[in-house]
Design a protein around this motif. Structure first.
Motif, short mmCIF file in Angstrom:
data_model
loop_
_atom_site.label_atom_id
_atom_site.label_comp_id
_atom_site.label_asym_id
_atom_site.label_seq_id
_atom_site.Cartn_x
_atom_site.Cartn_y
_atom_site.Cartn_z
N PRO A 140 0.62 9.20 0.46
CA PRO A 140 1.86 10.10 0.55
C PRO A 140 2.90 9.88 1.65
O PRO A 140 3.89 10.13 1.91
N HIS A 141 2.41 8.59 2.44
CA HIS A 141 3.32 8.27 3.51
C HIS A 141 4.53 7.76 3.46
O HIS A 141 4.51 7.09 2.27
N GLN A 142 5.44 7.82 4.22
CA GLN A 142 6.84 7.30 3.69
C GLN A 142 7.42 6.56 5.09
O GLN A 142 6.78 6.89 6.20
N VAL A 143 8.17 5.63 4.88
CA VAL A 143 8.91 5.02 5.85
C VAL A 143 10.40 5.15 5.79
O VAL A 143 11.01 5.10 4.51
N GLY A 144 11.06 5.25 6.85
CA GLY A 144 12.69 5.47 6.63
C GLY A 144 13.23 4.14 7.23
O GLY A 144 13.01 3.70 8.21
N VAL A 145 14.12 3.91 6.84
CA VAL A 145 15.42 2.89 7.49
C VAL A 145 16.96 3.45 7.45
O VAL A 145 17.31 3.87 6.52
N ILE A 146 17.31 3.48 8.63
CA ILE A 146 18.67 3.97 8.94
C ILE A 146 19.70 2.82 8.92
O ILE A 146 19.55 2.25 10.09
N MET A 158 21.81 -8.93 15.14
CA MET A 158 21.22 -7.71 14.82
C MET A 158 20.13 -8.05 13.69
O MET A 158 20.23 -8.81 12.88
N ILE A 159 18.99 -7.04 13.82
CA ILE A 159 17.95 -7.06 12.84
C ILE A 159 18.79 -6.03 11.82
O ILE A 159 18.65 -4.89 12.11
N THR A 160 18.81 -6.59 10.65
CA THR A 160 19.33 -5.71 9.54
C THR A 160 18.21 -4.72 8.71
O THR A 160 16.97 -5.26 9.01
N ALA A 161 18.48 -3.86 8.12
CA ALA A 161 17.62 -3.02 7.10
C ALA A 161 16.85 -3.92 6.28
O ALA A 161 15.87 -3.83 6.00
N GLY A 162 17.71 -4.87 5.71
CA GLY A 162 17.04 -5.89 4.79
C GLY A 162 15.80 -6.83 5.51
O GLY A 162 14.85 -6.96 4.87
N ASP A 163 16.18 -6.93 6.80
CA ASP A 163 15.10 -7.85 7.46
C ASP A 163 13.80 -7.08 7.77
O ASP A 163 12.69 -7.39 7.37
N VAL A 164 14.31 -5.97 8.00
CA VAL A 164 13.11 -4.81 8.14
C VAL A 164 12.03 -4.57 6.90
O VAL A 164 11.13 -4.83 7.00
N LEU A 165 12.90 -4.46 5.79
CA LEU A 165 12.13 -4.17 4.39
C LEU A 165 11.39 -5.63 4.11
O LEU A 165 10.23 -5.45 3.63
N GLU A 166 12.12 -6.75 4.34
CA GLU A 166 11.26 -7.90 3.90
C GLU A 166 9.94 -8.23 4.75
O GLU A 166 9.09 -8.53 4.24
N SER A 167 10.02 -7.60 6.01
CA SER A 167 8.92 -8.12 6.90
C SER A 167 7.72 -6.82 6.67
O SER A 167 6.77 -7.11 6.41
N LEU A 168 8.22 -5.44 6.22
CA LEU A 168 7.34 -4.49 5.68
C LEU A 168 6.63 -4.96 4.57
O LEU A 168 5.63 -4.69 4.22
N ARG A 169 7.33 -5.82 3.73
CA ARG A 169 6.81 -6.10 2.24
C ARG A 169 5.68 -6.98 2.16
O ARG A 169 5.00 -7.46 1.45
N THR A 170 5.73 -7.71 3.75
CA THR A 170 4.54 -8.71 3.70
C THR A 170 3.29 -7.88 3.64
O THR A 170 2.20 -8.67 3.48
N TRP A 228 11.27 5.19 1.89
CA TRP A 228 10.24 4.55 0.73
C TRP A 228 8.90 5.01 0.99
O TRP A 228 8.43 5.12 2.31
N THR A 229 7.91 5.21 -0.19
CA THR A 229 6.68 5.71 -0.19
C THR A 229 6.17 4.52 0.21
O THR A 229 6.32 3.25 -0.36
N VAL A 230 4.99 4.33 1.20
CA VAL A 230 4.25 3.44 1.43
C VAL A 230 2.84 3.31 0.55
O VAL A 230 2.15 4.12 0.80
N ASP A 231 2.40 2.20 -0.02
CA ASP A 231 1.42 1.95 -0.74
C ASP A 231 0.99 3.18 -1.44
O ASP A 231 -0.17 3.61 -1.61
N GLY A 232 1.96 3.85 -2.42
CA GLY A 232 1.82 4.65 -3.28
C GLY A 232 1.72 6.34 -2.76
O GLY A 232 1.48 7.12 -3.54
#
Ligand SMILES: C[S@@+](CC[C@H](N)C(=O)[O-])C[C@H]1O[C@@H](n2cnc3c(N)ncnc32)[C@H](O)[C@@H]1O
Length: 329
Positions: free
Chosen positions: A242-248, A204-216, A236-240
């Motif tokens: 107002p947009h946010q992204v969620g991980v469940i 499975m792709i974990t929340a940790g994997d998702v965050l690592e990928s997004l942070r690139t 998490w707030t994206v690039d300051g």
């Protein structure tokens, strides 16, 4: 109130309106579909509205989410929404859908009183969508999302499951697209709730994997725990902003201690947890002469026995008999 022995209070009701679906997502259902519930076993529209009324007026439910299977396949959906929106106190009403048909129905659902939608979309690539869902309907989902936003069913949230080797390289692309289109993206870890019992923790792709990928590609700033409350998504707030992204992170960082959910299947069974192995029948009481107070009493009892956690980390964990599509995701 719906309280359990750990002091949690359920205020959020998930109502499955059907176990049928028009997609065959590989992590959910086999290609040939499933043995669907027989029509007489399904709650009628009147029965659903009565149970929602009991939940709202006697049990403290403030949020109602319609789901399935695919809830847009339920012929009486608009009427059910309208009648639930007329309840006092009025619950907030939302829908989890694959978006197919939403282009046609979004305006009517909004007019009936639906507040917002969650649309499931795992990929921006039509060919990957076809492989993942076994149906060539990518454009319908994208159209449905747009119609939901136009109809004011906002915030429109997108639920995404990433699968290794299929769409796990798409996280940044999906987030950029969601930001551009004012959708709120939430990644959900794949859970052992597929009908085929094919889930494996290793793959499975974990929340940790998702965050690592997004942070690139993005700078992510965590939302404070104080703002999360009982929400399953960490945000998490994206690039300051107002947009946010969620991980469940249902598997790697379960949020059971703050769970505020109760579930009703399309055939009238209460489940106190997605992973529960027991259900409590409300349909028999509904179809007898039981008054609302008696139904509320049975529902309270069903929630009282809720376990501390999903048990996913226990070596003796057993997948529930019913898959996600039959429980109501
Ligand atoms: C079961 S569907 C039901 C509602 C609707 N048909 C939809 O597609 O949103 C609800 C959500 O559960 C997700 N889902 C299904 N099986 C899952 C699994 N094994 N693990 C994690 N999420 C799953 C889907 O991707 C979808 O976002």
């Amino acid at each position: 109130m719906l309280v359990d022995t750990y002091g949690r209070v359920a205020t959020d009701l998930r109502v499955s309106l059907t176990d049928r679906c028009n997609l065959r997502c590989t992590y959910c259902m086999p290609e040939e579909g499933l043995q669907w519930l027989a029509k007489p076993d399904l709650l009628t529209d009147d029965e659903i509205v009565r149970l929602v009324r009991v939940a709202v007026t006697l049990l403290g439910i403030t949020e109602v989410r319609f789901t399935g299977g695919e809830p847009l396949l339920r012929p009486g959906l608009t009427g059910i929404v309208q009648r639930c929106a007329a309840l006092e106190p009025r619950p907030r009403l939302s829908l989890t859908t694959n978006g197919i048909g939403l282009k046609r129905t979004a305006a009517a659902l909004a007019a009936a009183g639906l507040d917002r939608v969650n649309v499931s979309l795992d990929t921006l690539r039509p060919d990957v969508f076809k492989t993942l869902t076994r149906r060539d309907r990518h454009a319908d989902v994208v159209d449905g999302l747009q119609a939901a936003r136009t109809a004011g069913l906002t915030p429109v949230k997108i639920n995404t499951v990433l699968m290794a080797g299929l769409n796990d390289d798409e996280a940044p692309e999906l987030l950029a697209w969601a930001v551009e289109n004012a959708y709120e993206l939430r990644f959900i870890e794949q859970m052992p709730l597929d009908a085929q019992h094919g889930w494996k923790r290793e793959g499975m792709i974990t929340a940790g994997d998702v965050l690592e990928s997004l942070r690139t590609r993005f700078t992510l700033t965590p939302e404070g725990d104080d703002q999360r409350g009982s929400a399953p998504a960490e945000r998490w707030t994206v690039d300051g902003g107002p947009h946010q992204v969620g991980v469940i992170a249902s598997v790697t960082r379960p949020f059971c201690h703050a769970c505020d959910r109760t579930r009703l299947t399309a055939d009238g069974q209460v489940r106190n947890c997605l992973f529960a192995r027991e259900e409590t029948d409300l349909r028999a009481a509904l179809r007898s002469t039981a008054p609302d107070e008696e139904i509320a009493r049975i529902w309270r009892l069903a929630m009282w026995g809720k376990k501390a956690g999903s048990g996913l980390d226990d070596p003796s964990f057993l997948q529930p008999d019913r898959p996600m599509s039959a429980i109501g995701g």
